[in-house]
Scaffold this motif. Structure first.
Motif, PDB file in Angstrom:
ATOM      1  N   HIS A 190       4.770   0.040   4.894  1.00 12.32           N
ATOM      2  CA  HIS A 190       4.897   0.834   6.113  1.00 12.32           C
ATOM      3  C   HIS A 190       6.326   0.708   6.653  1.00 12.32           C
ATOM      4  O   HIS A 190       6.914  -0.392   6.617  1.00 12.32           O
ATOM      5  N   LEU A 194       0.862  -1.184   0.000  1.00 10.98           N
ATOM      6  CA  LEU A 194       0.000   0.000   0.000  1.00 10.98           C
ATOM      7  C   LEU A 194       0.897   1.232   0.000  1.00 10.98           C
ATOM      8  O   LEU A 194       2.121   1.123  -0.030  1.00 10.98           O
ATOM      9  N   GLU A 219       0.146   5.132   4.508  1.00 11.69           N
ATOM     10  CA  GLU A 219      -1.010   4.497   5.139  1.00 11.69           C
ATOM     11  C   GLU A 219      -0.577   3.734   6.383  1.00 11.69           C
ATOM     12  O   GLU A 219       0.592   3.399   6.572  1.00 11.69           O
ATOM     13  N   ASN A 263       0.214  -3.575   5.776  1.00 12.36           N
ATOM     14  CA  ASN A 263       0.834  -2.690   4.802  1.00 12.36           C
ATOM     15  C   ASN A 263       2.331  -3.011   4.676  1.00 12.36           C
ATOM     16  O   ASN A 263       3.122  -2.685   5.548  1.00 12.36           O
TER      17      ASN A 263
END
Length: 852
Positions: free
Chosen positions: A513, A491, A495, A510
């Motif tokens: 991340h 993602l 996020e 995610n």
């Protein structure tokens, strides 16, 4: 019937006088009743006080019609001429006098309740059949009181109201012009028949209220010529108020537009239930630091007695699921403290009853319904407040006792519901997890899939109605269907770490991340990452399901996300290490790519690393918090690192057109290329033509070194740098940026360390946490400057020091500075970091003076 017959029908036999002025009416109606619905409630209270057993209410669908009329019929004690005179003797009431014939203890005591009608209508008519069998009518037109000559008066000259005797035929003719008039006449003809009783669960207990024996009496109150407020009555809210504010008991039955009103029954499963007088055994409570003895009784009805206070009855229940309402159209709030006085709930807008700091998890599934008639003398005129008193303190104290007992039971039930270690080992992992809060939350948010919290993703749900049915039939109660997978998905780096995909029934982690990037190098780390994400997600669902406000959860979630990013960042290299490696790895292909990404990450960009064929080395995003009403200022750049054994990158090995294509492919605002140095000539022309920003490793290193003095940089200030397209321009911009910061009034590390040492020396027992305001004051004293530095300057500086030596110092944005060792040891750790900094980067007052 003649026009305005409601004011003239029948034969005048007497008169009553009214002397209430407009000012008085405004004070005791508009000021006392917060809404038309609350004012309407008073009319039902009057029926209770009249010992009525049956109350019929009619509210027309079209209240805006000129002819719209609202009527209330009851079969209680009615009024003759004497009763009419008492009715308009305002601020006095005979309801509580010994000679009053009602058997119930009345709700009304101030004699102002009937004035609530002033808020709703211009005309109020009573048609009454008293115990003598005679039917009488009287009408008050409030517009006669509101006449211009009376406008500023509390009391007016006596206004005569004719009392008229009317026959049933005249009543029939009059009601023929009234909404639902035929039905009203039919009810009168049947002598007000009994309403069919509905199931009633009396959770308040207390003495049973027996009305006086019926004597063929009845009263009709008709509100006509409705005011604007009267036309704003909401039938749904009227019913809701009668169910929640006036659960008067099974001795009175109320019908609104043909629907029998009974208090709403909570259908949720009960875990534990306590009846006052039966199930408690505590002997005292503390009120105002003094013990108040408590005794428990089962006859003549279950109740407890608070010595010197009064009697309390009721029920306390703890439910398996929350009853605090929610987004579902099928739910309304039923939890909290419901305190009833003489059949009427008080403080309905405050379910906490003035108590604070109650556990959200228990509160959402807790209901305590008690009857406390001893509070009657402490209730305000509008019955929506209770005077500060010993009785009020005692009520709050015992309610808190009930809540604490329920909380203990809730904690025990929660512990028993969790799988034992043996269960967890023997069963499937997913089947043993507490997914019930997730089930309930998703069902609630399916009502509006466009308004879900950020950890619940319902964008894949196209038809929320049909999907909600599927959810109920195929997913609820089946953990294997609720969470089918837990995939790692790429993602946006900005996020959050984890979310739930409703349409796929997947908990998505995610992959981009920073925390995922840092902790997914091997299978063991990956398993720990998945467990961490799962715990984070289930904790969020539990908090929201337990009643924590969504905005508060968002605040907590945002803070946690910042901490995850910070932890991931602190695990990486320090600023001096990055600066050193930028100058040492320019001839190492992979090493230089990694350290350029580290440098951008250190400056505050959210870095997504790539490096595959046909892609840039990575994408760096500046996520900038917006101030109030400020336009979005986020920006994004692709970056590439060009190593070179010969020292200078040329047009041939940079591939400017490819960098420009990367910028377009990834919808970036800028393209950055970093090298040890750049050859002159064709490269600069291509960078300008393709809007590519070339920057030397030294210039990037200088930006990183600036954080040693200034703390984290404002990425908005770096944005102009990426509009430059030659290495000379970017190097000059960085130099000017650095010099500008130095020429501004700045703090040196030496001054900060001197201030810390000074504070600790003066306060040897000082705790490990020092606030930025204290450090700022000490620095101002050292610098002999009354205005500099301020708290925000210190916060920025301490955050910068934290990036250098996170193992010995920590600081947050609130200004709390945590010293994990002595100032001397902190200074030594900082000096060690600075010693590793190449000399060419040690510009300005960066070095420390440690008394060497």
């Amino acid at each position: 019937m003649p026009e305005n017959a409601i004011k003239s029908v029948g034969s005048e036999v007497d008169q009553v006088s009214v002397q209430i002025g407009p000012q008085f009416l405004n004070l005791f109606s508009k000021q006392l009743y917060s809404s038309p619905n609350k004012a309407f409630e008073e009319l039902i209270s009057n029926s209770w006080d009249a010992d009525a057993e049956n109350v019929y209410v009619s509210v027309p669908e079209n209240l805006d019609s000129v002819s719209a009329k609202i009527w209330i019929l009851d079969d209680g004690i009615s009024m003759d001429v004497s009763g009419f005179k008492d009715l308009w003797s305002v601020a006095t009431s005979k309801k509580r006098q010994p000679e009053y014939k009602a058997m119930r203890k009345p709700i009304g005591k101030f004699g102002v309740g009937k004035l609530a009608t002033y808020l709703l209508a211009n005309e109020l008519t009573y048609i009454c059949r008293a115990s003598d069998g005679i039917i009488r009518a009287v009408t008050l037109d409030y517009r006669d009181i509101d006449a211009e000559k009376n406008r500023e008066k509390l009391h007016i000259d006596a206004l005569p109201l004719p009392v008229r005797e009317v026959s049933m035929d005249e009543v029939e003719g009059l009601l023929s012009e009234t909404d639902e008039g035929a039905r009203l006449y039919d009810l009168l003809s049947q002598d007000v028949p009994d309403i069919v009783a509905a199931d009633y669960v009396d959770e308040f207990g207390g003495p049973k209220e027996k009305p006086s024996s019926r004597n063929h009496t009845w009263t009709v109150a008709i509100l006509s010529e409705l005011k604007t407020e009267g036309t704003q009555l909401k039938l749904g809210w009227v019913k809701h108020l009668l169910k929640t504010s006036l659960p008067l008991g099974d001795s009175i039955r109320i019908s609104v537009n043909g629907e029998t009103i009974v208090p709403r029954k909570v259908e949720t499963k009960v875990i534990s239930e306590w009846t006052l007088g039966k199930d408690y055994d505590f002997e005292s409570i503390v009120v105002d630091e003094k013990l108040v003895p408590v005794t428990h009784h089962t006859t003549p009805h279950p109740h407890i007695k608070l010595e010197g206070i009064g009697e309390l009855s009721g029920t306390v229940r703890l439910f398996a699921d929350k009853i605090s309402g929610g987004r579902s159209e099928e739910k309304e709030s039923s939890n909290g403290f419901i305190v009833n006085v003489l059949g009427r709930n008080i403080l309905p807008e405050d379910p906490y009853f003035g108590l604070e700091n109650l556990s959200h998890s228990t509160w959402a599934s807790f209901r305590c319904a008690v009857r406390a008639d001893y509070l009657d003398g402490k209730i305000s005129v509008d019955r929506e407040g209770v005077a500060a008193s010993r009785e009020l303190l005692a009520t709050r104290a015992i309610l808190m006792r009930f809540f604490n007992d329920a909380r203990s039971a809730a904690n025990k039930a929660a512990q028993e519901s969790w799988p034992t270690e043996g269960d967890a080992v023997a069963g499937e992992f997913g089947a043993r997890m507490p997914f019930q809060p997730l089930e309930r939350l998703v069902e609630e948010y399916l009502v509006d899939v466009n308004d879900t919290p950020d950890f619940i993703d319902a964008r894949g749900v196209e038809d929320s109605v049909s999907f909600r049915n599927k959810w109920r039939e195929e997913i609820i109660g089946k953990p294997e269907n609720l969470v089918r997978k837990m995939p790692m998905v790429e993602l946006e780096p900005s996020e959050k770490l984890v979310r739930y995909d409703v349409s796929k029934q997947e908990i998505v982690i995610n992959k981009s991340h920073p925390f995922s990037v840092e902790y997914s190098d091997n299978p063991e780390q990956l398993r720990m990452l998945q467990d961490t994400a799962l715990v984070e997600f289930l904790t969020d669902t539990y908090m929201l399901d337990s009643g924590l406000p969504e905005d508060r959860l968002t605040e907590i979630s945002d803070y946690r996300d910042r901490m995850l990013r910070l932890v991931a960042t602190l695990r990486r290299r320090t600023a001096p290490q990055i600066v050193k490696l930028l100058s040492e790895t320019t001839d190492h292909v992979k090493g230089f790519e990694v350290i350029v990404g580290d440098a951008l990450d250190y400056l505050g960009f959210v870095v997504e690393r790539m490096g595959q064929s046909g892609k840039p080395e990575g994408v760096a995003s500046a996520i900038i918090s917006r101030e109030k009403d400020e336009q979005k200022q986020d920006y994004k750049l692709t970056y590439d690192a060009k190593s070179s054994i010969h020292g200078k990158a040329s047009a041939g090995n940079v591939g400017v057109s490819g960098l420009a294509r990367h910028k377009k492919d990834f919808d970036a605002d800028y393209a950055l290329v970093v090298a040890q140095d750049f050859a002159n000539g064709a490269l600069q022309k291509e960078c300008k033509a393709n809007s590519v920003t070339p920057m030397t490793a030294e210039a990037l290193g200088r930006l990183v070194s600036v954080t040693l003095q200034q703390g984290p940089l404002d990425l908005r200030k770096l944005k102009p740098l990426f509009d430059l397209h030659t290495p000379e321009e970017t190097a000059k911009w960085v130099e000017d940026f650095e010099n500008g910061l130095i020429h501004d009034q700045t703090l040196t590390i030496s001054v900060i360390m001197q201030a810390l040492d000074q504070i600790v020396s003066k306060n040897p027992k000082l705790p490990d946490v020092i606030h930025a305001t204290q450090i700022a004051a000490s620095c101002r004293e050292i610098l002999d400057n009354e205005n500099f530095p301020q708290k925000l300057n210190i916060i920025a500086a301490m955050r910068g020091l934290q990036l250098m030596v996170p193992n010995v110092i920590s600081a947050n944005m609130s200004g709390d500075v945590y010293l994990l060792t002595t100032p001397k040891k902190i200074g030594e750790a900082l000096q060690q970091q600075l010693d590793a900094l190449p000399e060419k980067y040690q510009k300005g007052q960066v070095s420390l003076s440690l008394g060497k």
